[in-house]
Design an enzyme around this catalytic site. Sequence first.
Site, mmCIF file in Angstrom:
data_model
loop_
_atom_site.group_PDB
_atom_site.id
_atom_site.type_symbol
_atom_site.label_atom_id
_atom_site.label_comp_id
_atom_site.label_asym_id
_atom_site.label_seq_id
_atom_site.Cartn_x
_atom_site.Cartn_y
_atom_site.Cartn_z
ATOM 1 N N LYS A 4 -3.331 -1.666 6.018
ATOM 2 C CA LYS A 4 -4.188 -2.784 5.640
ATOM 3 C C LYS A 4 -5.184 -3.116 6.748
ATOM 4 C CE LYS A 4 -1.631 -6.153 5.390
ATOM 5 N NZ LYS A 4 -1.101 -6.737 6.378
ATOM 6 N N CYS A 39 -2.626 -6.148 21.513
ATOM 7 C CA CYS A 39 -1.540 -5.372 20.932
ATOM 8 C C CYS A 39 -2.062 -3.963 20.688
ATOM 9 C CB CYS A 39 -1.081 -5.983 19.619
ATOM 10 S SG CYS A 39 0.038 -4.899 18.737
ATOM 11 N N HIS A 59 0.845 -1.189 0.000
ATOM 12 C CA HIS A 59 0.000 0.000 0.000
ATOM 13 C C HIS A 59 0.883 1.243 0.000
ATOM 14 C CE1 HIS A 59 0.653 0.659 4.293
ATOM 15 N NE2 HIS A 59 0.347 -0.616 4.500
ATOM 16 N N LYS A 101 -3.274 5.805 11.404
ATOM 17 C CA LYS A 101 -2.263 5.239 10.524
ATOM 18 C C LYS A 101 -2.943 4.528 9.366
ATOM 19 C CE LYS A 101 1.238 1.708 10.157
ATOM 20 N NZ LYS A 101 1.962 0.601 10.714
ATOM 21 N N HIS A 130 4.018 1.623 2.301
ATOM 22 C CA HIS A 130 5.259 0.973 1.880
ATOM 23 C C HIS A 130 5.913 1.784 0.759
ATOM 24 C CE1 HIS A 130 2.597 -2.622 2.959
ATOM 25 N NE2 HIS A 130 3.411 -2.459 3.972
ATOM 26 N N HIS A 183 -1.954 -3.424 16.690
ATOM 27 C CA HIS A 183 -2.843 -4.207 15.826
ATOM 28 C C HIS A 183 -4.240 -4.404 16.404
ATOM 29 C CE1 HIS A 183 1.124 -5.153 14.142
ATOM 30 N NE2 HIS A 183 0.454 -5.179 13.008
ATOM 31 N N CYS A 216 2.844 -10.712 19.871
ATOM 32 C CA CYS A 216 1.966 -10.213 18.806
ATOM 33 C C CYS A 216 2.541 -10.674 17.476
ATOM 34 C CB CYS A 216 1.852 -8.689 18.825
ATOM 35 S SG CYS A 216 1.000 -8.097 17.339
ATOM 36 N N CYS A 224 3.340 -7.726 14.967
ATOM 37 C CA CYS A 224 4.597 -7.008 15.211
ATOM 38 C C CYS A 224 5.781 -7.963 15.219
ATOM 39 C CB CYS A 224 4.591 -6.309 16.562
ATOM 40 S SG CYS A 224 3.291 -5.123 16.810
HETATM 41 N N1 MSP Z 1 9.245 -6.401 7.985
HETATM 42 C C1 MSP Z 1 9.291 -5.350 8.927
HETATM 43 C C2 MSP Z 1 10.516 -4.498 8.726
HETATM 44 C C3 MSP Z 1 11.816 -5.229 8.774
HETATM 45 S S1 MSP Z 1 13.143 -4.193 8.439
HETATM 46 C C4 MSP Z 1 14.498 -5.109 8.791
HETATM 47 C C5 MSP Z 1 8.047 -4.478 8.786
HETATM 48 N N2 MSP Z 1 7.430 -4.541 7.603
HETATM 49 S S2 MSP Z 1 6.106 -3.724 7.183
HETATM 50 O O1 MSP Z 1 5.672 -4.298 5.944
HETATM 51 O O2 MSP Z 1 5.176 -3.696 8.244
HETATM 52 O O3 MSP Z 1 6.594 -2.301 6.817
HETATM 53 C C6 MSP Z 1 6.897 -1.346 7.767
HETATM 54 C C7 MSP Z 1 7.335 -0.071 7.089
HETATM 55 O O4 MSP Z 1 6.422 0.297 6.031
HETATM 56 C C8 MSP Z 1 7.303 1.124 8.020
HETATM 57 O O5 MSP Z 1 8.419 1.236 8.829
HETATM 58 C C9 MSP Z 1 7.244 2.232 7.004
HETATM 59 O O6 MSP Z 1 8.500 2.380 6.427
HETATM 60 C C10 MSP Z 1 6.265 1.684 5.979
HETATM 61 N N3 MSP Z 1 4.864 1.997 6.320
HETATM 62 C C11 MSP Z 1 3.839 1.117 6.505
HETATM 63 N N4 MSP Z 1 2.679 1.819 6.731
HETATM 64 C C12 MSP Z 1 2.932 3.127 6.727
HETATM 65 C C13 MSP Z 1 2.173 4.304 6.860
HETATM 66 N N5 MSP Z 1 0.882 4.313 7.073
HETATM 67 N N6 MSP Z 1 2.840 5.475 6.748
HETATM 68 C C14 MSP Z 1 4.178 5.547 6.488
HETATM 69 N N7 MSP Z 1 4.900 4.467 6.364
HETATM 70 C C15 MSP Z 1 4.333 3.235 6.517
HETATM 71 O O7 MSP Z 1 7.732 -3.773 9.704
#
Ligand code: MSP
Length: 647
Positions: free
Chosen positions: A296, A142, A17, A293, A20, A145, A125, A128
Amino acid sequence: MTFYVTTPIYYVNGKPHIGHAYTTMVADSLTRFKRQRGVDAFFLTGTDEHGINIERAAEKRGVPVRQHVDEIVDEFKSAFSLLGVESDRWIRTTDDFHEAAVQKLWRILDERGHIYKGRYEGWFCAGCNEFKDVEDESEPQCPIHLRPLERVAEESYFFRLSEFQKPLLEHYEKHPDFIRPESRRNEVISFVSGGLKDLSVSRASVKWGIPVPNDPQHTIYVWLDALSNYITALGWGNDKYKDFDRYWPALHLIGKDILRFHTVYWPAFLIAAGVELPRQVFVHGMLLRGGQKMGKSLGNAIALDVLHRHFTRDQIRYFLLREVVFGQDGEVTYEGLIDRVNSDLANGLGNLASRTLTMVRNYFDGRPPRPADGFDADVRDAIAQAKARFEEEFESLNFSRALDAAWSGIAAVDKFITDSAPWKLAKDESARSRLESVIGTAYEALRHVVLMVAPVLPDATREIWSQLGLEGDPLTINPNETEWGESLGSFEIGEIRIAFPKIDKEKVMTEINSEHEQKQAQPEQKTETAAAQTEGVSHITIDDFVKVELRAATVMEAERVPKADKLLRLVIDVGESQPRQILAGIAEYYAPETMVGRKIIVVANLAPRKLRGLESNGMLLAASVGETGRPVLATFTEDVPNGARLK
Ligand code: MSP
């Protein structure tokens, strides 16, 4: 001088989304910025593919885990490439070389005495991938979540994190820029100052992961596995790549949701293994919608496919970098995006380009003039200042302010053109040299601005560049090494086209709203659905079926619901850490006391709903028999554990 930037590697438990995309687009723009200035830059992104949450996501879809991860990785790759993201490498934690290198890291930590075997008991969790400290043990949830935590009690390896409090605090002290912005640094210092507990770094009950060397009953904790990607992707601990000495240490871009992992655990692992620490961890905020935030789990994300239908990738990149202060949370809306496109891109840069080029065509036969009297000094200064501010702010990752500086340059040139009224000068033969100066100045200022903003708007600037009559790609020209007037000669400008058409806000918003409504009405329609429809019979596909989570459960308590003849309130055990309450319309046929201890089947993922003021978290399955629809409970012919899934 080299530069190495990383994004978090993304969980492949759902579709990509805009959250990311955000971090990844920022990393992409930053890499382009560095490269344009002659820096040997490397940009890494990738996917985090192990652990219980991925295993469950695959199970939910009813596909083998390997197939699931491969499919989602492809979706991430194509989503990012549609946004113009060009990473230098894409790491997958399921890559063989990564897995071997993580085991090597484990062995080093073990040999150096940082790992010991013990037993873990606590709350976990899966979203996380983290054990949580819980104050109230009755119904722990959590906070991120908003789902119940799971009770875990198992043998586990521990990393002696408690021994790293001092070295970490010393590192933060010695390197004040290690964690940015300052507020995040303070947060981490205060957390670490409060003391650190040893960290559980293996899971016995998770199978989808990297086995612990010499003890394959355990898998390595996903965060130890995932964080290592930043070095294994460069070739640390493997022979696949040879880039570690050249690029490490990194700038890690992360969201604030994963602060502790990157600023406490990761540096502690590295100190323990004797590896140099990252250069900096820059922590950005969250994209919000309606103050929450975007993501998903809350279902409030701006959909990437809707975005692509209505906006170009440059428009999306510009909006996110300009609208949201990097480091802070920021509300994003489609309306805000349209407003930015119309005011900054269509009326701002786009309008400056078209009015300047049109005058070159009309007054100078399409040949940008080299002014005999020189360029306008005030405009030159304004552009020089804008550029200096842009450089400084972009280097400091203040993208919003950097773009603001560039647009102040655009505003200065616009005002200069309007004040100079070239359309009047053009009518006066004696004002020819002044006209040359005005148009030559506007042309050159525009060329500088285009070079400046190219890392953020790679497609549009390439387009304007060719309209300016220039060859190549502005991203290959260092804006700090180009002189005023150097490009001017006897060449002709290209064909003038509108670089940023204006968006009809009302029309596009109506379309977007109706697309969102349709999405909600029929979530994720699969192509097979249509194929599976035969005459008169509406078939569902296996994809539809796996959406329904049927599980075995045992009734623990049962009672009638006052003033509701048909309803029983049941408390059931579905194999989760907490019992659940469900309501069932069977009271006319089953006495409450006959229900306790019964094995039943429930739809476990039905959205909760309230009946008579009581919340029901699932639905019991029963056959409906005869004309009265008498319910007959579904059950098993032999004992099955609570939580077992029916498929
Ligand atoms: N897999 C772990 C990270 C491991 S790094 C060694 C993880 N993945 S995640 O798919 O949940 O992605 C987290 C990252 O996605 C956040 O730190 C951020 O960079 C980005 N974001 C996810 N949702 C977001 C928002 N709503 N806003 C901004 N960034 C967001 O955690």
